[in-house]
Design a protein around this motif. Structure first.
Motif, mmCIF file in Angstrom:
data_model
loop_
_atom_site.group_PDB
_atom_site.id
_atom_site.type_symbol
_atom_site.label_atom_id
_atom_site.label_comp_id
_atom_site.label_asym_id
_atom_site.label_seq_id
_atom_site.Cartn_x
_atom_site.Cartn_y
_atom_site.Cartn_z
ATOM 1 N N TYR A 74 105.699 22.777 53.334
ATOM 2 C CA TYR A 74 105.428 22.184 52.462
ATOM 3 C C TYR A 74 103.606 22.354 52.020
ATOM 4 O O TYR A 74 102.872 22.337 53.510
ATOM 5 C CB TYR A 74 105.141 20.547 52.301
ATOM 6 N N ALA A 75 103.628 22.848 51.151
ATOM 7 C CA ALA A 75 102.078 22.648 50.603
ATOM 8 C C ALA A 75 101.542 21.381 50.182
ATOM 9 O O ALA A 75 102.625 20.283 48.649
ATOM 10 C CB ALA A 75 101.635 24.184 49.413
ATOM 11 N N TYR A 76 100.610 21.430 50.395
ATOM 12 C CA TYR A 76 99.451 19.953 49.760
ATOM 13 C C TYR A 76 98.223 19.962 49.261
ATOM 14 O O TYR A 76 96.852 20.977 49.865
ATOM 15 C CB TYR A 76 99.348 18.958 50.300
ATOM 16 N N LEU A 77 97.947 20.030 47.388
ATOM 17 C CA LEU A 77 96.872 19.673 47.197
ATOM 18 C C LEU A 77 96.096 19.142 47.320
ATOM 19 O O LEU A 77 95.734 18.033 47.267
ATOM 20 C CB LEU A 77 96.890 20.002 45.680
ATOM 21 N N ILE A 78 94.253 19.285 48.305
ATOM 22 C CA ILE A 78 93.783 19.022 48.228
ATOM 23 C C ILE A 78 92.981 17.798 47.146
ATOM 24 O O ILE A 78 92.708 18.524 46.405
ATOM 25 C CB ILE A 78 92.867 19.630 49.410
ATOM 26 N N CYS A 79 92.816 16.957 46.741
ATOM 27 C CA CYS A 79 92.228 16.122 45.950
ATOM 28 C C CYS A 79 91.054 15.600 46.450
ATOM 29 O O CYS A 79 90.414 15.362 47.631
ATOM 30 C CB CYS A 79 93.636 14.787 45.476
ATOM 31 N N TYR A 80 89.958 15.421 45.269
ATOM 32 C CA TYR A 80 88.962 14.799 45.762
ATOM 33 C C TYR A 80 89.009 12.749 46.328
ATOM 34 O O TYR A 80 89.638 12.367 45.962
ATOM 35 C CB TYR A 80 88.021 14.913 44.518
ATOM 36 N N PRO A 81 88.756 12.792 46.770
ATOM 37 C CA PRO A 81 88.974 11.590 47.310
ATOM 38 C C PRO A 81 88.391 10.263 46.340
ATOM 39 O O PRO A 81 89.166 9.511 46.961
ATOM 40 C CB PRO A 81 87.423 11.355 48.809
ATOM 41 N N ASP A 82 86.784 10.751 45.911
ATOM 42 C CA ASP A 82 87.220 9.763 44.725
ATOM 43 C C ASP A 82 87.511 9.206 43.715
ATOM 44 O O ASP A 82 87.665 8.573 43.155
ATOM 45 C CB ASP A 82 85.561 9.818 44.319
ATOM 46 N N PHE A 83 89.073 9.952 43.839
ATOM 47 C CA PHE A 83 90.274 10.177 43.067
ATOM 48 C C PHE A 83 91.288 9.560 43.572
ATOM 49 O O PHE A 83 92.598 9.532 42.304
ATOM 50 C CB PHE A 83 90.357 11.157 42.081
ATOM 51 N N ALA A 84 90.831 9.555 44.795
ATOM 52 C CA ALA A 84 92.086 8.644 45.617
ATOM 53 C C ALA A 84 93.138 7.948 44.755
ATOM 54 O O ALA A 84 94.419 7.562 44.695
ATOM 55 C CB ALA A 84 92.374 8.932 46.990
ATOM 56 N N SER A 85 91.861 6.552 44.211
ATOM 57 C CA SER A 85 92.930 5.083 43.716
ATOM 58 C C SER A 85 93.263 5.421 42.364
ATOM 59 O O SER A 85 92.668 5.930 41.776
ATOM 60 C CB SER A 85 92.076 4.204 44.205
ATOM 61 N N GLY A 86 94.767 4.898 42.465
ATOM 62 C CA GLY A 86 94.797 4.829 41.340
ATOM 63 C C GLY A 86 94.218 4.067 39.922
ATOM 64 O O GLY A 86 93.827 4.516 38.822
ATOM 65 N N SER A 87 92.999 3.079 40.138
ATOM 66 C CA SER A 87 91.930 2.579 39.743
ATOM 67 C C SER A 87 90.842 3.542 39.244
ATOM 68 O O SER A 87 90.710 3.658 37.562
ATOM 69 C CB SER A 87 91.758 1.272 39.731
ATOM 70 N N ALA A 88 90.827 4.003 39.774
ATOM 71 C CA ALA A 88 89.753 5.282 39.531
ATOM 72 C C ALA A 88 89.978 6.741 39.203
ATOM 73 O O ALA A 88 89.441 6.690 38.136
ATOM 74 C CB ALA A 88 88.917 6.121 41.242
ATOM 75 N N ARG A 89 91.568 7.043 39.385
ATOM 76 C CA ARG A 89 92.131 7.988 38.538
ATOM 77 C C ARG A 89 91.895 7.346 37.249
ATOM 78 O O ARG A 89 91.805 8.214 35.956
ATOM 79 C CB ARG A 89 93.426 8.289 39.547
ATOM 80 N N SER A 90 93.004 6.717 37.198
ATOM 81 C CA SER A 90 92.860 6.019 35.862
ATOM 82 C C SER A 90 91.660 5.571 34.556
ATOM 83 O O SER A 90 91.535 6.749 34.086
ATOM 84 C CB SER A 90 93.654 4.685 35.371
#
Length: 245
Positions: free
Chosen positions: A58-74
């Motif tokens: 599998y491949a995994y796209l790396i996310c910015y850690p600051d957007f990891a939580s649902g609330s932060a992303r929302s």
């Protein structure tokens, strides 16, 4: 499920990622090209960087850690799309598609500052929300707004630069808001131009606007004309073809 960030550990390093995405028999370089093109052409996934990790399946796209939580992303998503809507509404005051695109181009040039090392600078978020970015942020912001205006736009890259191609009244043109941002002021040397024109400015311009090899596998339109009455009246879309030699 693919787009819900989680964590994974590869080679002893833990990353915030989106995945897993099975990659079958693709090579490392083929996976890299697919990931890059996916990110270049989908600026709405601003919470994903342009990196990836993989294991044996599998491949995994790396996310910015600051957007990891649902609330932060929302919260970030709301800020991002609110700002896109604001730019689109202002651009829609233009009478024609050309006018709308020019207004959008000018807003991005006026309201974004080129700052190396600015946060999230490989995403549209950096330009749209933070107002600070590098060429990737400018180009992906321009693509996002252009498409929202109903003007087809893509991003294209060289070995060290990123810009746009846009489709307007029957032809494709280069738009490079980064190089048009004089900060302060705006120039239009890279607004609705052909590759012959921008490469003719200087060796430096030519080097930075020579499309890199990955686009041999994902052909993008050729931009053969500058914007003028002739190009609009005599338009035909051509595509670069992959030449393995």
């Amino acid at each position: 499920e693919i787009y819900m960030p989680s964590t994974t550990t590869t080679s002893g390093n833990t990353h915030t990622v989106c995945g897993p995405v099975p990659y079958g028999d693709l090579s490392y370089y083929q996976i890299r090209y697919v990931v890059w093109v996916f990110m270049y052409e989908n600026p709405q996934f601003f919470f994903v960087s342009n990196g990836f990790v993989k294991d044996s399946q599998y491949a995994y796209l790396i996310c910015y850690p600051d957007f990891a939580s649902g609330s932060a992303r929302s919260s970030a998503k709301n800020a991002f799309f609110s700002r896109v809507t604001n730019i689109v509404n202002r651009a829609n005051t233009g009478a024609t598609p050309y006018d709308k695109l020019k207004i959008a181009h000018d807003i991005i040039c006026n309201e974004v500052t080129y700052i190396s090392g600015s946060p999230y600078n490989q995403s549209a978020y950096s330009a749209i929300v933070n107002g600070q970015s590098v060429c990737a942020g400018y180009a992906e912001a321009m693509m996002c707004v252009g498409n929202a205006l109903g003007i087809p736009a893509i991003t294209v890259t060289s070995d060290n630069h990123e810009w746009n191609e846009v489709y307007l009244e029957g032809n494709w043109y280069i738009v490079d808001a980064t190089w048009d941002d004089d900060d302060p002021g705006i120039s239009y040397g890279y607004f609705l131009k052909s590759y012959n024109t921008v490469k003719g400015y200087s060796a430096w311009s030519s080097e930075n606007h020579t499309i890199e090899d990955l686009w041999n596998y994902f052909p993008c339109p050729a931009c053969n004309l500058d914007w003028n009455a002739y190009s609009r009246a005599n338009s035909v879309t051509m595509y670069r073809l992959y030449n393995p030699n």
